[in-house]
Structures are given as structure tokens and as C-alpha cells.
Design an enzyme around this catalytic site. Structure first.
Site, PDB file in Angstrom:
ATOM      1  N   THR A  68      -9.161   9.403   8.186  1.00 36.63           N
ATOM      2  CA  THR A  68      -8.844   8.149   7.490  1.00 36.63           C
ATOM      3  C   THR A  68      -8.629   6.994   8.461  1.00 36.63           C
ATOM      4  O   THR A  68      -8.038   5.978   8.099  1.00 36.63           O
ATOM      5  CB  THR A  68      -7.574   8.311   6.645  1.00 36.63           C
ATOM      6  OG1 THR A  68      -6.508   8.765   7.508  1.00 36.63           O
ATOM      7  CG2 THR A  68      -7.774   9.319   5.532  1.00 36.63           C
ATOM      8  N   GLY A  75      -6.714   0.726   6.707  1.00 37.32           N
ATOM      9  CA  GLY A  75      -6.066  -0.570   6.474  1.00 37.32           C
ATOM     10  C   GLY A  75      -6.959  -1.748   6.829  1.00 37.32           C
ATOM     11  O   GLY A  75      -7.051  -2.727   6.082  1.00 37.32           O
ATOM     12  N   CYS A  76      -7.644  -1.647   7.972  1.00 34.20           N
ATOM     13  CA  CYS A  76      -8.566  -2.712   8.401  1.00 34.20           C
ATOM     14  C   CYS A  76      -9.680  -2.879   7.362  1.00 34.20           C
ATOM     15  O   CYS A  76     -10.058  -3.997   6.999  1.00 34.20           O
ATOM     16  CB  CYS A  76      -9.215  -2.367   9.736  1.00 34.20           C
ATOM     17  SG  CYS A  76      -8.079  -1.949  11.057  1.00 34.20           S
ATOM     18  N   GLY A 107      -8.883   3.680  10.242  1.00 34.34           N
ATOM     19  CA  GLY A 107      -9.472   2.397   9.867  1.00 34.34           C
ATOM     20  C   GLY A 107      -9.271   1.994   8.417  1.00 34.34           C
ATOM     21  O   GLY A 107      -9.778   0.957   7.985  1.00 34.34           O
ATOM     22  N   LYS A 130       0.847  -1.186   0.000  1.00 34.63           N
ATOM     23  CA  LYS A 130       0.000   0.000   0.000  1.00 34.63           C
ATOM     24  C   LYS A 130       0.887   1.242   0.000  1.00 34.63           C
ATOM     25  O   LYS A 130       1.598   1.497   0.971  1.00 34.63           O
ATOM     26  CB  LYS A 130      -0.930  -0.012   1.207  1.00 34.63           C
ATOM     27  CG  LYS A 130      -1.861  -1.220   1.207  1.00 34.63           C
ATOM     28  CD  LYS A 130      -2.800  -1.237   2.394  1.00 34.63           C
ATOM     29  CE  LYS A 130      -2.071  -1.417   3.692  1.00 34.63           C
ATOM     30  NZ  LYS A 130      -2.978  -1.749   4.819  1.00 34.63           N
TER      31      LYS A 130
END
Length: 263
Positions: free
Chosen positions: A204, A208-209, A206, A173
């Protein structure tokens, strides 16, 4: 028939990341979300005020309870906190006949550590080899491999370093780089570059989850890895664009943006 997706992760009391984000994402994408809680955090828009791991036997019991009775079409892992939990979860997902999306969570959006330093080797040698798709951000790549990425051209080197630990696919990422949000998905032979415009929105929490859960949801519905990742990226891009203020710090992405008049 609805597909079942299991998240193995920590609880975020503020509701923006962790188990709470995972279950919201799964609901938004039309799958049945189930959970194995690995840790409880006291967390809000300002940071993580405390974290408590669950015992390994509690994590293992939750996992077996769900998988042995209900069954799963995909598993997603997030915050695993300790070497003992990493190794137990790696063993569980390796023994489950379903794709596994591993988000090797190291630190929170606020810079709070969510993984003991002693657990890094277990992530490298046990967890990553069990992953269908690993989804590290650039800080996690540096933590795991020592490779520091300063430009888009270095994403390939980062991907090769993570693939060396054995996941079938890796999604590097590149969201922390300047310019467009560029990610690289590769299995070592084919490459997929995913680009999205960068949204000027600080809310922003959360991300990645949410991305890892969205990939797991699409895999559970039978999509191939490149298609699942592309669909997940589109969902997350919309969620980031619609991120909203909450409390006094960084607010969450909007998991329900499509229900609120989004595309």
C-alpha cells in the site's frame, strides 16, 4: 482542453509515493501533471535511507516557472520537510487562484519522519488555512491536533479539530481503523462518509499521495469537492486492491490498474 495539475512534494526514488506517484495518478486520471520538487529521498520498499531538502528559492522558482507560464487548475502538496518550505509553499498556494489539496505528510509508511517537528506549527497556522481540502490520516491528525482516534465515532471530533485551523474541507482518512476503510469528508456543515472494503494487501506504499493527487485531478476537471473525493476514493481503492510486491518490503499501489484490465 486538458487540465493542468501541479504537485509540490518530495521525490521517491522507488517510484511508489511522492512526486512519482502523483504524476502517475494524474496521467491515469486524464490530466497533465507538473511538479515542484521540495526534497529528494533515497527510498525503497524497506524505508527511507536519506532525505535532502531543496532550498526555498529553488522551490519558489519551480512554482513560479510553471504557474506563471502554463497555469494550473489545481495544486497538491505533499512532503514539505521544513518550516521554511511549509511557509513558502503556503504563501504560493494562497496566492494562486486554484483549489489546493494539502496532504500534511508527517511520516512515511515505514515510520520515517518526513516533516521536522518545528514545522508542525507552520502547517497549522499557514498551510492548512490555504487548503481547499486537507487529507490527514489518523497519525497526522494526532500530530497536528492531539486528537487520537480509536473508533469511527471519533472521526467527527478529529475533523472538527482540523477544520479549526481553517481548511475549507477536511477528509479524515480512517484507513488505520479496524473494519472497512471509512473516511469522513466534511466542511463543518455537510458530511460525507466514504466506505470501501478493506483489501488484504500489504502493498500500500503511496496510498496517501495517490489519494490527494486523485482529488486534485478531479477538482481540476471541474468536479465539486464531494464528487472529486468520491471519485478519488474509488480510484485509490482499485489501486490498493492491485498493489504489487516490489523489492523486499512494502510494494506500491498500482496507479495503472485501470489499464491492466481493472474496472
Amino acid at each position: 482542453m486538458m487540465s493542468n495539475v501541479l504537485t509540490v512534494a518530495g521525490s521517491d526514488s522507488g517510484g511508489g509515493a511522492g512526486i512519482q506517484a502523483d504524476l502517475k495518478t494524474m496521467l491515469a486520471l486524464g490530466v497533465h501533471g507538473m511538479s515542484v520538487i521540495t526534497a529528494v529521498t533515497a527510498q525503497n520498499s524497506l524505508g527511507v535511507q536519506g532525505a535532502w531538502e531543496l532550498p526555498v528559492e529553488a522551490v519558489r522558482a519551480q512554482y513560479r516557472s510553471v504557474v506563471d507560464d502554463i497555469g494550473v487548475q489545481a495544486v497538491k502538496t505533499g512532503m514539505l520537510a521544513s518550516a521554511e518550505l511549509v511557509e513558502a509553499v503556503a504563501e504560493l498556494i494562497a496566492g494562486t487562484d486554484a483549489p489546493a489539496v494539502v496532504d500534511p505528510v508527517g511520516v512515511s509508511k515505514h515510520g520515517d519522519p518526513l516533516l521536522a517537528a518545528s514545522a508542525l506549527d507552520s502547517v497549522r497556522t499557514k498551510l492548512l488555512p490555504a487548503a481547499t481540502v486537507a487529507t490527514p490520516n489518523l497519525d497526522e491528525v494526532a500530530q497536528l491536533t492531539g486528537v487520537r482516534v480509536e473508533s469511527e465515532a471519533e472521526l467527527r471530533r478529529a475533523a472538527a479539530a482540523v477544520l479549526a485551523y481553517g481548511p475549507r474541507w477536511v477528509l479524515i482518512k480512517g484507513g488505520h481503523l479496524p473494519g472497512d476503510a471509512v473516511d469522513l469528508l466534511t466542511d463543518g456543515s455537510e458530511e460525507h462518509w466514504l466506505r470501501a472494503p478493506r483489501h488484504d494487501n500489504r502493498h500500500t506504499h503511496g496510498t496517501g499521495c495517490t489519494l490527494a493527487s486523485a482529488i486534485a485531478a478531479q477538482l481540476a476537471k471541474g468536479q465539486a469537492v464531494p464528487d472529486a473525493v468520491a471519485a478519488a476514493k474509488e480510484y485509490v481503492t482499485g489501486a490498493v486492491a492491485a498493489g504489487f510486491a516490489l523489492g523486499g518490503g512494502i510494494g506500491p499501489v498500482d496507479h495503472g490498474w485501470r489499464f491492466r484490465g481493472g474496472a
